[in-house]
Design an enzyme around this catalytic site. Structure first.
Site, PDB file in Angstrom:
ATOM      1  N   HIS A  40       0.758  -1.245   0.000  1.00  0.00           N
ATOM      2  CA  HIS A  40       0.000   0.000   0.000  1.00  0.00           C
ATOM      3  C   HIS A  40       0.791   1.300   0.000  1.00  0.00           C
ATOM      4  CE1 HIS A  40      -3.630  -2.318   0.501  1.00  0.00           C
ATOM      5  NE2 HIS A  40      -3.093  -2.945   1.541  1.00  0.00           N
ATOM      6  N   LYS A  68      -5.330  -9.427  -8.110  1.00  0.00           N
ATOM      7  CA  LYS A  68      -5.987  -8.838  -6.952  1.00  0.00           C
ATOM      8  C   LYS A  68      -7.003  -7.840  -7.489  1.00  0.00           C
ATOM      9  CE  LYS A  68      -5.251  -6.585  -2.515  1.00  0.00           C
ATOM     10  NZ  LYS A  68      -4.291  -5.975  -1.598  1.00  0.00           N
ATOM     11  N   HIS A 144      -3.104  -3.136   8.196  1.00  0.00           N
ATOM     12  CA  HIS A 144      -4.147  -3.523   7.241  1.00  0.00           C
ATOM     13  C   HIS A 144      -4.855  -2.272   6.718  1.00  0.00           C
ATOM     14  CE1 HIS A 144      -7.472  -5.709   5.442  1.00  0.00           C
ATOM     15  NE2 HIS A 144      -8.318  -4.966   6.123  1.00  0.00           N
TER      16      HIS A 144
END
Length: 147
Positions: A40, A68, A144
């Site tokens: 990310h 993904k 996350h």
């Protein structure tokens, strides 16, 4: 006599360093933090287009076995991202209360649905928007990307 004290001093040094290391994320959290960074974080750019998504998703190994479907890249330095972990906790999508929100520059990459791994194709959308990330550890680190 001095040789016998050397192992004791060495052991004391090791224990001191381990004690100082207790404020770092645990092994599991560190692994999740490293995965978060890989998937990310890209502070080098301010926003991306379709070719950016296609390249970065491959480079960051999110197209090897399957495409993904959706991923977000954050275009801020890690200090700014970690700073979000110090804001008030909110509920994550999974019901846990370890999420935090903030506003960041991002590029959302959405798979087009017409590609096959490893040559997955993505549509990009760059913006500055509210994001929610889950944090863990002491000190807390992002582990996350929730939404």
């Amino acid at each position: 006599m001095a040789l016998q004290r050397t192992p004791c001093l060495f052991l004391l040094l090791v224990l001191t360093l381990l004690g100082l290391g207790l404020v770092q994320p645990s092994y599991g959290q560190d692994r999740m933090y490293q995965r978060f960074l890989r998937q990310h974080v890209d502070p080098q750019v301010t926003g991306g287009d379709n070719s950016y998504c296609n390249l970065m998703m491959q480079r960051r190994k999110m197209t090897s076995y399957q495409c993904k479907r959706f991923n977000t890249f954050i275009h801020e330095d890690i200090g700014s991202i970690r700073g979000i972990c110090s804001t008030a906790s909110i509920q994550c999508k999974n019901g846990k209360m370890n999420c935090h929100e903030g506003v960041l520059r991002v590029t959302d990459c959405r798979e087009t649905g017409s590609s096959r791994p490893p040559n997955c194709r993505y549509r990009a959308s760059a913006s500055t928007r509210r994001v929610v990330i889950a944090c863990e550890g002491n000190p807390e680190v992002p582990v996350h990307f929730d939404r």
